[in-house]
Each structure stands twice: as C-alpha cells, then as structure tokens.
Design a protein around this motif. Structure first.
Motif, PDB file in Angstrom:
ATOM      1  N   TYR A   1       0.824  -1.206   0.000  1.00  0.00           N
ATOM      2  CA  TYR A   1       0.000   0.000   0.000  1.00  0.00           C
ATOM      3  C   TYR A   1       0.861   1.261   0.000  1.00  0.00           C
ATOM      4  O   TYR A   1       0.579   2.219  -0.719  1.00  0.00           O
TER       5      TYR A   1
ATOM      6  N   TRP B   1      -5.232   7.758   1.959  1.00  0.00           N
ATOM      7  CA  TRP B   1      -5.838   6.447   2.174  1.00  0.00           C
ATOM      8  C   TRP B   1      -5.068   5.611   3.189  1.00  0.00           C
ATOM      9  O   TRP B   1      -5.635   4.729   3.831  1.00  0.00           O
ATOM     10  N   LEU B   2      -3.764   5.874   3.317  1.00  0.00           N
ATOM     11  CA  LEU B   2      -2.927   5.031   4.176  1.00  0.00           C
ATOM     12  C   LEU B   2      -3.429   5.004   5.618  1.00  0.00           C
ATOM     13  O   LEU B   2      -3.309   3.988   6.306  1.00  0.00           O
TER      14      LEU B   2
ATOM     15  N   LEU C   1      -6.145   2.240   6.876  1.00  0.00           N
ATOM     16  CA  LEU C   1      -5.835   0.811   6.980  1.00  0.00           C
ATOM     17  C   LEU C   1      -6.745   0.128   8.001  1.00  0.00           C
ATOM     18  O   LEU C   1      -6.822   0.539   9.159  1.00  0.00           O
TER      19      LEU C   1
ATOM     20  N   LEU D   1      -8.151  -0.309   1.893  1.00  0.00           N
ATOM     21  CA  LEU D   1      -6.872  -0.929   2.254  1.00  0.00           C
ATOM     22  C   LEU D   1      -7.085  -1.915   3.411  1.00  0.00           C
ATOM     23  O   LEU D   1      -6.843  -1.600   4.576  1.00  0.00           O
TER      24      LEU D   1
ATOM     25  N   THR E   1      -4.084  -7.989   1.189  1.00  0.00           N
ATOM     26  CA  THR E   1      -4.342  -7.379  -0.112  1.00  0.00           C
ATOM     27  C   THR E   1      -5.559  -7.981  -0.824  1.00  0.00           C
ATOM     28  O   THR E   1      -5.774  -9.184  -0.818  1.00  0.00           O
TER      29      THR E   1
ATOM     30  N   THR F   1      -8.281  -2.399  -3.906  1.00  0.00           N
ATOM     31  CA  THR F   1      -7.129  -1.501  -3.968  1.00  0.00           C
ATOM     32  C   THR F   1      -6.568  -1.373  -5.376  1.00  0.00           C
ATOM     33  O   THR F   1      -6.134  -2.373  -5.953  1.00  0.00           O
TER      34      THR F   1
END
Length: 284
Positions: free
Chosen positions: A77, A90-91, A94, A101, A105, A110
């Motif tokens: 990511y 977006w991080l 999580l 995310l 995965t 994503t």
C-alpha cells in the motif's frame, strides 16, 4: 544501476519505510516485521524494474505483482501510494470499516493490487496461473511473486513451484522473503526450511541469493533473471525482519505488534523523524 536511478530507488525506499511505520502507528497495530523486510525489493520493482501505469492500474501491458504473504499489505500500500495509484491519505484508513486498504491485499478494493491474498500458500498458485495465462496469450510481461519463508511450510507452494519449473515459465520471478522468522518464532524452530536455494535449484529453478536490503544487489539479480529464458527463476532475499529500524529488528515478537506503550511509540517517532530527514536530503 545508474547513479540517478540508485538515488531515486533509495529515496522511494525511505518514503515507503516511513509510510509503513506511520500507517501502522496510526492504526495502533499491524504486521510490521514482514512489511519492513520487503521495503527495498518493492522500491527496486516500482522504482526501476516494473512496467506499470499508475493512472491505469488495469493496463493490459503491465507486469503483475502477487504478494502471497498478503499480511505484508502495508509495504504494498505504501509503495502504491508513493507511486500515485491512489491518494496517500488512504494510508491512514488501513483496516477501517469500509476501507480500500484491508489487512490483507484485495484486488477488488485496492488500485494496483493484482491478486487477493492472505491464505498463505495460495498466492503462489495465483501467480502461476497469471504467468501461465500471460504465456498462452504470448505476452512478454513479467509476474513477480513475493512469498514468505514461513509461508513455505505450506505444501501448496511446492506444487506451484513444481508447475512453474516443469513449464519453464521464466517470466514468473519468485522472490522469497527469507527473514528467518514467522508468526510463532524463527523458521528454524517452527519448521526448518533447510537450504532454500538448493531446494529451489532441485526443483529446476535458476536461483540467486542476495542481500534483500541492498537495492543494487536486488536490481542486478532481477536483471540476471530476466536474461534467463531457459528455466524458472528464483531470487532468495536474505532479509531482516523489521529491517531498517533497530527497535523492530531486535524485537523478539516482531511479526505483528501493537503500538500500546511509550517505548514503541518513541522508537517509531524517532525512526520516522530520521527517515523524514533522509527524504528531505534526497529531494534536495
């Protein structure tokens, strides 16, 4: 690798490592060890070797990447965000409800993820299927498979490898993250892997062993693999779980950790500050 390329790849690695730490600290828990051990390999791929178009993640002419050890999603990511596949904001989502995310995965959620993984071992078969399909189409694109050393306890991996070697699918490059630890302890304690390079060679792979934290060594190994069209290809990445941050390298249980005390937060803050300085120097 030319000097400018080397600088850019190292800069990408610093940004990805910083982002992994930041997003996991924000989340409060996560798979830090096996994400950090793959930072350099991901930086080499996306910084130099990989054919992709971040504005068109489903571009038919792209190379494919399969992270079979799907719990290391944070490294993927972070790399995808830094390369422009989606906004970096977006991080910090999580594992949130409705996130794009997820912990492991998922290709349906994503942009830039080519295979849904997480059930260990199954990503190896997915990568083989992708490579076989590309070969049938006559495509010259590559498939890169990341698999964990602990994951190799799964028999499915070896069935997939046997098929890769038997069909001589040279354009599927297997990268083994040999960080020597897994969920419940060291790989030697849980299920001794013996000599991974010799095992892969015995299966019919051209196998290289490189320092998995050395971007130049990884890059050179991928170049060698791309020049070999006669057999299947494997690169054993000799890595350190939690690489790049002494606190996480030295932590006994560093597979998945919680940010629930002052010590881990202080170590993370210091590491992020150091990486930010490195990034600032690299961009100057």
């Amino acid at each position: 690798m030319e000097e400018k390329e080397l600088k850019n790849v190292k800069l990408l690695a610093a940004k990805v490592r910083r982002d992994v730490l930041s997003m996991l600290q924000h989340r409060g828990y996560g798979h830090v060890g096996g994400s950090l051990s793959l930072v350099e390999a991901y930086a080499v791929l996306y910084g130099k070797q990989l054919r992709y178009d971040a504005s068109n993640p489903h571009w038919d002419e792209r190379d494919r990447v399969v992270l079979s050890k799907g719990h290391a999603g944070p490294v993927m990511y972070s790399t995808l965000a830094e390369c422009g596949f989606f906004p970096k904001e977006w991080l910090n989502t999580l594992n949130d409800g409705g996130t794009r995310l997820p912990s492991h995965t998922d290709r349906l959620k994503t942009p830039g993820v080519d295979a849904t993984t997480g059930s260990l071992g199954q990503g190896t078969s997915e990568a083989v299927g992708i490579a076989q399909a590309l070969a049938v189409k006559g495509s010259k694109n590559y498939t890169y498979l990341f698999v964990g050393d602990g994951e190799l306890n799964e028999g499915q991996c070896w069935e997939a490898f046997q098929y890769l070697a038997a069909k001589k699918l040279s354009r599927c490059i297997v990268l083994i993250d040999d960080n020597k630890k897994q969920l419940d302890g060291t790989t030697d304690e849980v299920m001794y892997n013996f000599d991974l390079a010799k095992k892969m060679e015995s299966f019919g792979f051209k196998t290289q062993v490189v320092n998995g934290q050395d971007v130049e060594a990884i890059d050179a190994a991928i170049d060698v693999a791309k020049q070999n069209a006669e057999t299947a290809n494997c690169i054993v990445l000799d890595t350190i779980k939690g690489a790049g941050v002494p606190y996480f390298e030295q932590a006994v249980s560093n597979h998945s950790m919680k940010w629930n005390n002052d010590e881990i937060n202080k170590a993370t803050d210091e590491a992020i500050a150091k990486l930010d300085e490195e990034i600032e120097r690299g961009e100057a």
